[in-house]
Design a protein around this motif. Structure first.
Motif, short mmCIF file in Angstrom:
data_model
loop_
_atom_site.label_atom_id
_atom_site.label_comp_id
_atom_site.label_asym_id
_atom_site.label_seq_id
_atom_site.Cartn_x
_atom_site.Cartn_y
_atom_site.Cartn_z
N ALA A 287 0.83 -1.22 0.00
CA ALA A 287 0.00 0.00 0.00
C ALA A 287 0.86 1.26 0.00
CB ALA A 287 -0.94 0.01 1.20
N THR A 288 1.94 1.24 0.76
CA THR A 288 2.81 2.42 0.81
C THR A 288 3.54 2.61 -0.51
OG1 THR A 288 3.10 2.15 3.20
CG2 THR A 288 4.68 3.57 2.06
N TYR A 289 4.01 1.51 -1.09
CA TYR A 289 4.69 1.61 -2.38
C TYR A 289 3.74 2.12 -3.46
CZ TYR A 289 7.40 0.56 -6.52
OH TYR A 289 8.07 0.67 -7.71
N GLN A 290 2.52 1.63 -3.46
CA GLN A 290 1.54 2.09 -4.45
C GLN A 290 1.27 3.59 -4.28
OE1 GLN A 290 0.38 0.30 -7.15
NE2 GLN A 290 -0.19 2.38 -7.74
N ALA B 101 8.07 7.30 -6.23
CA ALA B 101 8.77 6.03 -6.09
C ALA B 101 10.10 6.08 -6.83
CB ALA B 101 7.91 4.89 -6.62
N THR B 102 11.09 5.44 -6.25
CA THR B 102 12.39 5.30 -6.90
C THR B 102 12.67 3.81 -7.06
OG1 THR B 102 13.68 5.19 -4.86
CG2 THR B 102 13.20 7.40 -5.74
N GLU B 103 13.78 3.50 -7.71
CA GLU B 103 14.11 2.08 -7.90
C GLU B 103 14.42 1.37 -6.59
OE1 GLU B 103 18.76 2.28 -9.20
OE2 GLU B 103 17.27 2.88 -10.70
N THR B 104 14.70 2.10 -5.53
CA THR B 104 15.01 1.48 -4.24
C THR B 104 13.86 1.57 -3.23
OG1 THR B 104 15.99 3.53 -3.39
CG2 THR B 104 17.48 1.98 -4.50
N SER B 105 12.76 2.18 -3.59
CA SER B 105 11.66 2.40 -2.64
C SER B 105 11.12 1.10 -2.04
CB SER B 105 10.50 3.16 -3.30
OG SER B 105 10.89 4.45 -3.64
N ARG B 106 10.81 0.13 -2.87
CA ARG B 106 10.23 -1.11 -2.36
C ARG B 106 11.22 -1.83 -1.42
NH1 ARG B 106 6.05 -4.43 -2.84
NH2 ARG B 106 5.06 -3.36 -4.56
N GLY B 107 12.46 -1.91 -1.79
CA GLY B 107 13.47 -2.56 -0.95
C GLY B 107 13.62 -1.85 0.39
N THR B 108 13.62 -0.53 0.36
CA THR B 108 13.71 0.24 1.60
C THR B 108 12.52 -0.05 2.50
OG1 THR B 108 14.96 1.99 0.50
CG2 THR B 108 13.85 2.58 2.56
N LEU B 109 11.32 -0.08 1.94
CA LEU B 109 10.13 -0.38 2.74
C LEU B 109 10.19 -1.79 3.31
CD1 LEU B 109 7.42 1.23 0.44
CD2 LEU B 109 8.07 2.01 2.74
N GLU B 110 10.67 -2.75 2.53
CA GLU B 110 10.80 -4.13 3.02
C GLU B 110 11.75 -4.19 4.22
OE1 GLU B 110 9.18 -6.83 2.40
OE2 GLU B 110 8.21 -6.43 0.50
N ARG B 111 12.86 -3.45 4.15
CA ARG B 111 13.80 -3.43 5.28
C ARG B 111 13.20 -2.74 6.49
NH1 ARG B 111 16.97 -2.57 0.97
NH2 ARG B 111 17.16 -0.34 1.29
N PRO C 91 2.11 9.35 3.24
CA PRO C 91 1.95 8.68 4.54
C PRO C 91 2.40 7.22 4.44
CG PRO C 91 -0.02 9.93 3.97
CD PRO C 91 0.85 9.92 2.75
N ILE C 92 3.08 6.75 5.48
CA ILE C 92 3.49 5.36 5.56
C ILE C 92 2.28 4.57 6.08
CG2 ILE C 92 5.09 3.69 6.55
CD1 ILE C 92 6.41 5.76 4.66
N ARG C 93 1.86 3.55 5.35
CA ARG C 93 0.66 2.79 5.72
C ARG C 93 1.09 1.60 6.60
NH1 ARG C 93 -2.37 4.64 1.21
NH2 ARG C 93 -1.66 6.77 1.08
N TYR C 94 0.30 1.36 7.63
CA TYR C 94 0.50 0.22 8.52
C TYR C 94 -0.75 -0.63 8.53
CZ TYR C 94 4.77 2.18 10.62
OH TYR C 94 6.02 2.66 10.83
#
Length: 136
Positions: A33-36, A44-54, A130-133
């Motif tokens: 949801a946050t990445y979307q 979004a950048t090429e590292t956004s999803r990886g950063t959120l996963e970490r 906003p960061i979704r939880y």
């Protein structure tokens, strides 16, 4: 005979009672949801999803009664890093009396929103969206 009827009524009412009082339990970052939201905002950048996963593994929000705990994941040593009293004001989580385990106070910056329909949180701060939880 009345006891089973009463227990049945209480069990049936529990989700409605819990859902109406605000968040409860542990919440983790909802990466998808946050990445979307980042994609939709063209942030979004090429590292956004990886950063959120970490980040998803680093900190959790835990709501128990009127206490909001900030719980560190194993990579940050685990344990509660801070607690606040909280209350729900419409769709916002308001915090007060925040303290670290050693007793030093701290304050929550930004804003924590609560969507009762989806039982999700949105934390607004220094990120572009906003960061979704979501409840874990």
């Amino acid at each position: 005979m009345r006891l089973p009827l009463l227990l049945t009524a209480l069990i049936a009412a529990t989700p409605a009672i819990a859902g109406s009082s605000g968040p409860h339990g542990r919440y983790i970052i909802d990466v998808d949801a946050t990445y979307q939201a980042l994609v939709d905002a063209k942030a979004a950048t090429e590292t956004s999803r990886g950063t959120l996963e970490r980040q998803k593994e680093l900190i959790f929000l835990d709501f128990t009664g009127d206490t909001l705990s900030f719980v560190a994941g194993p990579k940050l040593g685990g344990g509660v890093k801070g607690r606040c009293r909280w209350r729900l004001d419409k769709d916002l989580i308001l915090t007060e009396a925040c303290g670290q385990p050693d007793g030093r106070p701290f304050s929550v910056t930004g804003q924590i929103g609560f969507d009762a329909d989806s039982c999700t949180l949105s934390v607004t701060g220094n990120a572009p969206v906003p960061i979704r939880y979501r409840a874990q």
